[in-house]
Scaffold this motif. Structure first.
Motif, PDB file in Angstrom:
ATOM      1  N   GLY B 129      -7.474 -56.336  78.169  1.00 36.48           N
ATOM      2  CA  GLY B 129      -6.614 -56.198  76.997  1.00 36.48           C
ATOM      3  C   GLY B 129      -6.841 -54.879  76.295  1.00 36.48           C
ATOM      4  N   MET B 130      -8.115 -54.522  76.140  1.00 41.22           N
ATOM      5  CA  MET B 130      -8.479 -53.267  75.486  1.00 41.22           C
ATOM      6  C   MET B 130      -7.836 -52.089  76.237  1.00 41.22           C
ATOM      7  N   ILE B 131      -7.934 -52.118  77.580  1.00 38.16           N
ATOM      8  CA  ILE B 131      -7.372 -51.022  78.391  1.00 38.16           C
ATOM      9  C   ILE B 131      -5.852 -50.959  78.210  1.00 38.16           C
ATOM     10  N   MET B 132      -5.192 -52.125  78.141  1.00 36.90           N
ATOM     11  CA  MET B 132      -3.736 -52.114  77.956  1.00 36.90           C
ATOM     12  C   MET B 132      -3.366 -51.477  76.621  1.00 36.90           C
ATOM     13  N   SER B 133      -4.133 -51.746  75.575  1.00 36.20           N
ATOM     14  CA  SER B 133      -3.839 -51.140  74.267  1.00 36.20           C
ATOM     15  C   SER B 133      -4.082 -49.633  74.290  1.00 36.20           C
ATOM     16  N   CYS B 134      -5.183 -49.218  74.924  1.00 38.90           N
ATOM     17  CA  CYS B 134      -5.516 -47.788  74.956  1.00 38.90           C
ATOM     18  C   CYS B 134      -4.529 -47.021  75.838  1.00 38.90           C
ATOM     19  N   PRO B 142       0.000 -38.758  73.432  1.00 34.05           N
ATOM     20  CA  PRO B 142      -0.848 -38.208  74.504  1.00 34.05           C
ATOM     21  C   PRO B 142      -2.115 -37.520  73.996  1.00 34.05           C
ATOM     22  N   GLN B 143      -2.124 -37.085  72.735  1.00 33.77           N
ATOM     23  CA  GLN B 143      -3.324 -36.421  72.216  1.00 33.77           C
ATOM     24  C   GLN B 143      -3.825 -37.158  70.987  1.00 33.77           C
ATOM     25  N   PRO B 144      -4.334 -38.353  71.157  1.00 29.90           N
ATOM     26  CA  PRO B 144      -4.709 -39.151  69.983  1.00 29.90           C
ATOM     27  C   PRO B 144      -6.022 -38.668  69.370  1.00 29.90           C
ATOM     28  N   SER B 145      -6.179 -38.978  68.090  1.00 28.91           N
ATOM     29  CA  SER B 145      -7.461 -38.753  67.419  1.00 28.91           C
ATOM     30  C   SER B 145      -8.308 -40.014  67.587  1.00 28.91           C
ATOM     31  N   ALA B 146      -9.573 -39.911  67.232  1.00 31.36           N
ATOM     32  CA  ALA B 146     -10.438 -41.093  67.291  1.00 31.36           C
ATOM     33  C   ALA B 146      -9.889 -42.199  66.380  1.00 31.36           C
ATOM     34  N   ASP B 147      -9.324 -41.805  65.223  1.00 32.17           N
ATOM     35  CA  ASP B 147      -8.744 -42.809  64.321  1.00 32.17           C
ATOM     36  C   ASP B 147      -7.519 -43.480  64.933  1.00 32.17           C
ATOM     37  N   ASP B 148      -6.742 -42.713  65.712  1.00 33.72           N
ATOM     38  CA  ASP B 148      -5.597 -43.325  66.404  1.00 33.72           C
ATOM     39  C   ASP B 148      -6.091 -44.411  67.367  1.00 33.72           C
ATOM     40  N   VAL B 149      -7.197 -44.117  68.069  1.00 35.10           N
ATOM     41  CA  VAL B 149      -7.738 -45.104  69.000  1.00 35.10           C
ATOM     42  C   VAL B 149      -8.250 -46.311  68.225  1.00 35.10           C
ATOM     43  N   VAL B 166     -15.432 -47.351  74.028  1.00 32.04           N
ATOM     44  CA  VAL B 166     -13.993 -47.483  74.255  1.00 32.04           C
ATOM     45  C   VAL B 166     -13.265 -46.275  73.660  1.00 32.04           C
ATOM     46  N   ILE B 167     -13.696 -45.861  72.459  1.00 33.12           N
ATOM     47  CA  ILE B 167     -13.051 -44.709  71.802  1.00 33.12           C
ATOM     48  C   ILE B 167     -13.311 -43.442  72.615  1.00 33.12           C
ATOM     49  N   ALA B 168     -14.564 -43.243  73.025  1.00 37.95           N
ATOM     50  CA  ALA B 168     -14.895 -42.048  73.828  1.00 37.95           C
ATOM     51  C   ALA B 168     -14.125 -42.048  75.138  1.00 37.95           C
ATOM     52  N   ALA B 169     -14.035 -43.208  75.776  1.00 34.98           N
ATOM     53  CA  ALA B 169     -13.349 -43.308  77.062  1.00 34.98           C
ATOM     54  C   ALA B 169     -11.872 -42.966  76.909  1.00 34.98           C
ATOM     55  N   THR B 170     -11.267 -43.459  75.845  1.00 33.72           N
ATOM     56  CA  THR B 170      -9.830 -43.238  75.667  1.00 33.72           C
ATOM     57  C   THR B 170      -9.533 -41.771  75.373  1.00 33.72           C
ATOM     58  N   LEU B 171     -10.380 -41.155  74.555  1.00 33.74           N
ATOM     59  CA  LEU B 171     -10.182 -39.725  74.271  1.00 33.74           C
ATOM     60  C   LEU B 171     -10.361 -38.902  75.546  1.00 33.74           C
ATOM     61  N   ASP B 172     -11.317 -39.306  76.384  1.00 32.00           N
ATOM     62  CA  ASP B 172     -11.551 -38.620  77.651  1.00 32.00           C
ATOM     63  C   ASP B 172     -10.372 -38.824  78.603  1.00 32.00           C
ATOM     64  N   ALA B 173      -9.853 -40.054  78.627  1.00 31.56           N
ATOM     65  CA  ALA B 173      -8.701 -40.350  79.490  1.00 31.56           C
ATOM     66  C   ALA B 173      -7.501 -39.510  79.078  1.00 31.56           C
ATOM     67  N   ALA B 174      -7.354 -39.284  77.778  1.00 30.90           N
ATOM     68  CA  ALA B 174      -6.245 -38.451  77.303  1.00 30.90           C
ATOM     69  C   ALA B 174      -6.380 -37.036  77.865  1.00 30.90           C
ATOM     70  N   LYS B 175      -7.616 -36.520  77.887  1.00 36.30           N
ATOM     71  CA  LYS B 175      -7.860 -35.187  78.462  1.00 36.30           C
ATOM     72  C   LYS B 175      -7.561 -35.173  79.954  1.00 36.30           C
ATOM     73  N   MET B 176      -8.022 -36.245  80.657  1.00 38.13           N
ATOM     74  CA  MET B 176      -7.793 -36.329  82.107  1.00 38.13           C
ATOM     75  C   MET B 176      -6.306 -36.329  82.427  1.00 38.13           C
ATOM     76  N   ARG B 177      -5.541 -37.048  81.602  1.00 34.68           N
ATOM     77  CA  ARG B 177      -4.107 -37.154  81.856  1.00 34.68           C
ATOM     78  C   ARG B 177      -3.419 -35.800  81.675  1.00 34.68           C
ATOM     79  N   ARG B 178      -3.935 -35.008  80.714  1.00 35.72           N
ATOM     80  CA  ARG B 178      -3.303 -33.713  80.449  1.00 35.72           C
ATOM     81  C   ARG B 178      -3.708 -32.672  81.484  1.00 35.72           C
TER      82      ARG B 178
END
Lengths: 341, 179
Positions: B129-134, B142-149, B166-178
């Motif tokens: 569920g967490m992954i689906m939200s992130c 595509p470039q969220p802040s930690a507060d957005d996460v 989870v927050i660190a992973a999502t911010l990192d995933a955003a970088k990977m996607r870009r």
């Protein structure tokens, strides 16, 4: 959940005709009648309804789905304000540019309700019509006053989340945070019944106080559909704020929430004040004494403090919710000052 | 991974039925992860039950079953919802995406990969569920802040307390996607 049928209505008239009961009347229907073919209730987003069904608190034979009734999920501009359909989700309401521009305090209240997932499905109509969160009311094990029983378990029991005003003989608080902001800005509701008759009333008057009826929170009748929520245009000097305090920041029902609307004349004097407390009473609670303090005054720190004290006049806290007095006093103080910024 | 045929019919019964009325089963089509399933279900079946039962898409978890923990989060037309608070019969033509539909073949979605890289799950029950939200957050921002996460996962309970990861992973995933 009991077994039920799901029927999709295509028009308001069809939905109203099919809805033999409101959720409130369905919950007090004698058990021997439950589950039979004549007990059908309306489903909007279904969030509160599914919660009640899963707890076994009502057992309708049919849900009448409003999903495919056209025109109920729109926000429309009218001469005297905005008309919001009852099927507009909380998420789309909070993201709507016209609401963000004209009613930012309402957006605060809506965006602060529930979780993102729930706001994506829950509707404004369903939010206003949801049943209270009192844990005795929500438990099948307690046949409380509001469900047709003879006793309020909260008054002598675990009442930390309960009402501090008008809490006898039932101590629920109204569950809708959005309602607190809507009544403060003078919203009205439109209701249509199966015979095609339309009623319009102030949202404040739509909510039903204990002295009128212990078993429902609003005036919706069987075979009647909430068809619109109207937000009036605010005068240029109107200033509004809504503040909610929960136990946790992520998502929660409020321990207390406050909505303040002040009309300021060009000289900065308050010509009209609306102060409403949410999670304080069985209906959104108008703090008349606070309004009287604010009206006619230039708003400053001292006036805000006086209004905050006045807002708690007449409070009758229970054994475990006295903390709400200080909480509300602080929130009213902050909301008045936030409104004029 | 499951590979549904274009049409499957599964009948379900719930134990403990005691209501006198017994409305008929209804046939519905569910659009899930680019496949169309034909199901014959009771109207009271939730989307989460339909996914985990007849469709055998058990990546979606049910924990509180009241919309209070968001473990059951799936996308409905790309928007995160609690599948436990949606009737399967109410989904209609809207498309459902579950955790099983996030990867492309054997290649994990950037958020899935980042959850592994950042050790963003312990018991793992909240993770789908967490992954689906992130992942939904990265679609709309595509470039969220930690507060957005934080806001995106505000509906989720993780009792292992993985939130910072989870927050660190999502911010990192955003970088990977870009990248």
């Amino acid at each position: 959940m009991n077994r039920f049928a799901l029927a999709g209505a295509k028009t308001i008239a069809e939905a109203a005709t099919a809805a033999s009961a409101t959720v409130a009347t369905a919950m007090t229907t004698p058990p021997e009648r439950m589950g039979y073919a004549d007990l059908s209730v309306v489903k909007a987003g279904g969030i509160d309804l599914l919660d009640l069904l899963k707890e076994g608190l009502l057992a309708p034979s049919k849900l009448v789905n409003l999903r495919d009734v056209p025109g109920l999920d729109a926000v429309a501009e009218e001469a005297d304000g905005l008309r919001v359909g009852p099927m507009v989700t909380l998420a789309s309401l909070a993201a709507h540019p016209l609401l963000q521009e004209r009613y930012p305090a309402l957006v605060d209240a809506v965006a602060g309700s529930a979780s993102p997932q729930i706001r994506n499905v829950a509707t404004l109509g369903g939010n206003l019509l949801q049943r209270p969160r009192c844990w005795y009311f929500r438990s099948h094990a307690f046949h409380c006053l509001r469900k047709g029983g003879g006793h309020c378990f909260a008054i002598q029991g675990e009442n930390q989340y309960h009402a501090i005003f008008n809490n006898m003989p039932c101590a629920i608080v109204h569950p809708s945070t959005t309602a607190t902001a809507l009544v403060a800005l003078g919203a009205t509701v439109e209701l249509k019944n199966a015979a095609g008759v339309t009623r319009r009333l102030m949202l404040e008057d739509f909510f039903v106080p204990l002295e009128r009826d212990l078993q429902r929170e609003n005036d919706l009748a069987p075979q009647e559909i909430l068809t619109a929520i109207r937000l009036p245009n605010l005068p240029p000097g109107a200033r509004m704020a809504h503040i909610k305090q929960g136990e946790k920041d992520s998502f929660d029902w409020p321990l207390a929430d406050v909505a303040v609307l002040l009309d300021l004349d060009p000289g900065g004097n308050c010509t009209r004040a609306s102060v409403f407390l949410g999670a304080a009473a069985p209906v959104p609670h108008r703090a008349r004494a606070a309004e009287a303090v604010l009206t006619g005054r230039r708003i400053d720190e001292g006036v805000a403090v006086q209004a905050a004290r006045a807002a708690l006049q007449g409070a009758t806290p229970l054994s475990k919710n006295g903390y709400k007095l200080l909480l509300f006093e602080t929130l009213v103080h902050r909301a008045v000052l936030k409104a004029i910024v | 991974m499951f590979s549904p045929t274009s049409a499957m019919t599964v009948e379900t019964q719930h134990p403990g039925d005691d209501a006198p009325a017994n409305p008929p089963l209804v046939t519905i089509e569910l659009h899930v992860n680019s496949a169309v399933w034909t199901l014959c279900v009771e109207p009271r079946m939730t989307l989460a039950e339909a996914l985990r039962g007849p469709l055998q898409l058990t990546g979606t978890k049910i924990a509180c079953n009241r919309g209070a923990c968001s473990a059951c989060t799936v996308w409905l037309d790309g928007v995160p919802i609690c599948s436990c608070m949606m009737l399967a019969t109410d989904v209609g033509t809207r498309s459902v995406t579950t955790i099983e539909g996030l990867a492309s073949g054997e290649k994990l979605h950037p958020v899935q990969q980042a959850f592994i890289d950042h050790d963003a799950l312990q018991c793992g029950f909240c993770a789908p569920g967490m992954i689906m939200s992130c992942a939904a957050l990265l679609e709309r921002s595509p470039q969220p802040s930690a507060d957005d996460v934080r806001a995106a996962i505000s509906g989720h309970y993780c009792r292992c307390g993985t939130y910072p990861h989870v927050i660190a992973a999502t911010l990192d995933a955003a970088k990977m996607r870009r990248a």
